[in-house]
Design a protein around this motif. Structure first.
Motif, PDB file in Angstrom:
ATOM      1  N   LEU A 153       4.424 -33.573 -17.652  1.00  0.00           N
ATOM      2  CA  LEU A 153       5.848 -33.843 -17.840  1.00  0.00           C
ATOM      3  C   LEU A 153       6.130 -33.864 -19.331  1.00  0.00           C
ATOM      4  O   LEU A 153       5.439 -34.564 -20.085  1.00  0.00           O
ATOM      5  N   VAL A 154       7.122 -33.076 -19.772  1.00  0.00           N
ATOM      6  CA  VAL A 154       7.514 -33.054 -21.182  1.00  0.00           C
ATOM      7  C   VAL A 154       8.992 -33.375 -21.264  1.00  0.00           C
ATOM      8  O   VAL A 154       9.835 -32.652 -20.712  1.00  0.00           O
ATOM      9  N   LEU A 155       9.314 -34.451 -21.953  1.00  0.00           N
ATOM     10  CA  LEU A 155      10.696 -34.934 -22.069  1.00  0.00           C
ATOM     11  C   LEU A 155      11.170 -34.730 -23.503  1.00  0.00           C
ATOM     12  O   LEU A 155      10.581 -35.269 -24.446  1.00  0.00           O
ATOM     13  N   VAL A 164      14.822 -41.119 -18.402  1.00  0.00           N
ATOM     14  CA  VAL A 164      13.381 -40.867 -18.465  1.00  0.00           C
ATOM     15  C   VAL A 164      12.731 -41.225 -17.140  1.00  0.00           C
ATOM     16  O   VAL A 164      11.952 -40.451 -16.561  1.00  0.00           O
ATOM     17  N   TRP A 165      13.060 -42.397 -16.620  1.00  0.00           N
ATOM     18  CA  TRP A 165      12.462 -42.848 -15.361  1.00  0.00           C
ATOM     19  C   TRP A 165      12.875 -41.958 -14.197  1.00  0.00           C
ATOM     20  O   TRP A 165      12.079 -41.683 -13.296  1.00  0.00           O
ATOM     21  N   SER A 166      14.107 -41.492 -14.210  1.00  0.00           N
ATOM     22  CA  SER A 166      14.581 -40.613 -13.146  1.00  0.00           C
ATOM     23  C   SER A 166      13.782 -39.311 -13.119  1.00  0.00           C
ATOM     24  O   SER A 166      13.374 -38.842 -12.045  1.00  0.00           O
ATOM     25  N   HIS A 167      13.541 -38.729 -14.297  1.00  0.00           N
ATOM     26  CA  HIS A 167      12.742 -37.502 -14.355  1.00  0.00           C
ATOM     27  C   HIS A 167      11.311 -37.764 -13.896  1.00  0.00           C
ATOM     28  O   HIS A 167      10.722 -36.951 -13.181  1.00  0.00           O
ATOM     29  N   LEU A 168      10.753 -38.901 -14.317  1.00  0.00           N
ATOM     30  CA  LEU A 168       9.394 -39.223 -13.915  1.00  0.00           C
ATOM     31  C   LEU A 168       9.314 -39.403 -12.401  1.00  0.00           C
ATOM     32  O   LEU A 168       8.366 -38.945 -11.761  1.00  0.00           O
ATOM     33  N   ARG A 171       9.254 -35.909 -10.808  1.00  0.00           N
ATOM     34  CA  ARG A 171       8.091 -35.075 -11.097  1.00  0.00           C
ATOM     35  C   ARG A 171       6.759 -35.756 -10.762  1.00  0.00           C
ATOM     36  O   ARG A 171       5.797 -35.083 -10.418  1.00  0.00           O
ATOM     37  N   LEU A 172       6.716 -37.080 -10.918  1.00  0.00           N
ATOM     38  CA  LEU A 172       5.472 -37.825 -10.713  1.00  0.00           C
ATOM     39  C   LEU A 172       5.730 -39.040  -9.819  1.00  0.00           C
ATOM     40  O   LEU A 172       5.581 -40.191 -10.245  1.00  0.00           O
ATOM     41  N   ALA A 177       4.134 -40.495  -7.531  1.00  0.00           N
ATOM     42  CA  ALA A 177       3.027 -41.424  -7.283  1.00  0.00           C
ATOM     43  C   ALA A 177       3.019 -42.557  -8.298  1.00  0.00           C
ATOM     44  O   ALA A 177       2.583 -43.675  -7.987  1.00  0.00           O
ATOM     45  N   LEU A 178       3.501 -42.290  -9.509  1.00  0.00           N
ATOM     46  CA  LEU A 178       3.606 -43.346 -10.513  1.00  0.00           C
ATOM     47  C   LEU A 178       4.839 -44.215 -10.282  1.00  0.00           C
ATOM     48  O   LEU A 178       4.762 -45.444 -10.296  1.00  0.00           O
ATOM     49  N   ALA A 179       5.959 -43.578 -10.064  1.00  0.00           N
ATOM     50  CA  ALA A 179       7.226 -44.307  -9.948  1.00  0.00           C
ATOM     51  C   ALA A 179       7.292 -45.154  -8.679  1.00  0.00           C
ATOM     52  O   ALA A 179       7.971 -46.188  -8.652  1.00  0.00           O
ATOM     53  N   ASP A 180       6.601 -44.726  -7.623  1.00  0.00           N
ATOM     54  CA  ASP A 180       6.709 -45.431  -6.354  1.00  0.00           C
ATOM     55  C   ASP A 180       5.875 -46.704  -6.284  1.00  0.00           C
ATOM     56  O   ASP A 180       5.999 -47.478  -5.336  1.00  0.00           O
ATOM     57  N   ARG A 181       5.014 -46.903  -7.266  1.00  0.00           N
ATOM     58  CA  ARG A 181       4.234 -48.135  -7.249  1.00  0.00           C
ATOM     59  C   ARG A 181       5.140 -49.344  -7.480  1.00  0.00           C
ATOM     60  O   ARG A 181       5.987 -49.331  -8.378  1.00  0.00           O
ATOM     61  N   PRO A 182       4.999 -50.395  -6.709  1.00  0.00           N
ATOM     62  CA  PRO A 182       5.856 -51.577  -6.916  1.00  0.00           C
ATOM     63  C   PRO A 182       5.494 -52.295  -8.197  1.00  0.00           C
ATOM     64  O   PRO A 182       4.315 -52.368  -8.587  1.00  0.00           O
TER      65      PRO A 182
END
Length: 210
Positions: free
Chosen positions: A128-130, A192-196, A199-200, A202-207
């Motif tokens: 991911l490149v922001l 930033v978080w929305s893009h992550l 795209r990723l 598995a990271l964002a869904d962790r509580p």
């Protein structure tokens, strides 16, 4: 695990957004390594000091190879083994900076830079490149209020305009995800978080830890 890169000209808010994302990921129990380019190794930090020092005199090609040297060491010593070991890495700048600054900014051949970059990185690509997009004049005003310009940024607005245009070309080609960095910091962090999350996931869904 993923390699996440932030790009943009100095003053766009990279330092703030890198720290914000790293904190948010760590709050979810994710082990994150926060690094910068050039830097991240003893050699890379030494090269960084030389490249950004106003006393340094170098040709465009010599400057390019300085960045490539630091990058090659970072990939060999830190990035490649870290990613293989399962680290999540958030990196402040990577090879898109070289394409923008030394390629589009200084006029070096972009395709030759890409070929040299492949050698330096061993073909490593970020997940991911922001790109924190901010008009160079606005970035310059922000930077001036905080600190002086380094050797690269001191080249002025015409140069930074070419760098900005290079970033835009890469974004239009799908290499970067552009985020309007003129907005308040909290809104940029949300983007930033929305893009992550897209795209990723598995990271964002962790509580987050309670």
């Amino acid at each position: 695990m993923p390699l996440i890169v932030f790009e943009g000209i100095d003053g766009c808010g990279k330092t703030t957004q890198v720290a914000e994302l790293v904190a948010r990921l760590r709050a979810r129990g994710i082990a994150v390594r926060q690094l910068r380019e050039p830097g991240g190794t003893a050699l890379g930090e030494q090269v960084r000091t030389i490249l950004l020092d106003h006393k340094t005199r170098s040709s465009a090609v010599a400057e390019l190879f300085g960045y490539l040297m630091a990058r090659a060491q970072l990939c060999d010593e830190v990035l490649t083994p870290g990613l293989r070991a399962g680290d999540t890495i958030v990196l402040d700048r990577f090879y898109h900076s070289t394409l923008a600054y030394q390629g589009y900014g200084l006029g070096l051949d972009v395709e030759q830079i890409r070929a040299a970059t492949d050698l330096a990185t061993g073909g490593l690509r970020p997940d991911l490149v922001l790109w924190l997009e901010l008009d160079p004049s606005a970035a310059q005003a922000r930077r001036s209020s905080a600190r002086g310009a380094d050797r690269i940024e001191a080249r002025g607005l015409d140069y930074l305009g070419r760098v900005h245009a290079g970033y835009r070309r890469m974004a239009e080609a799908g290499e970067l995800l552009a985020i309007d960095a003129s907005r308040p910091s909290a809104e940029v962090a949300a983007a930033v978080w929305s893009h992550l999350a897209l795209r990723l996931p598995a990271l964002a869904d962790r509580p987050a830890a309670s």
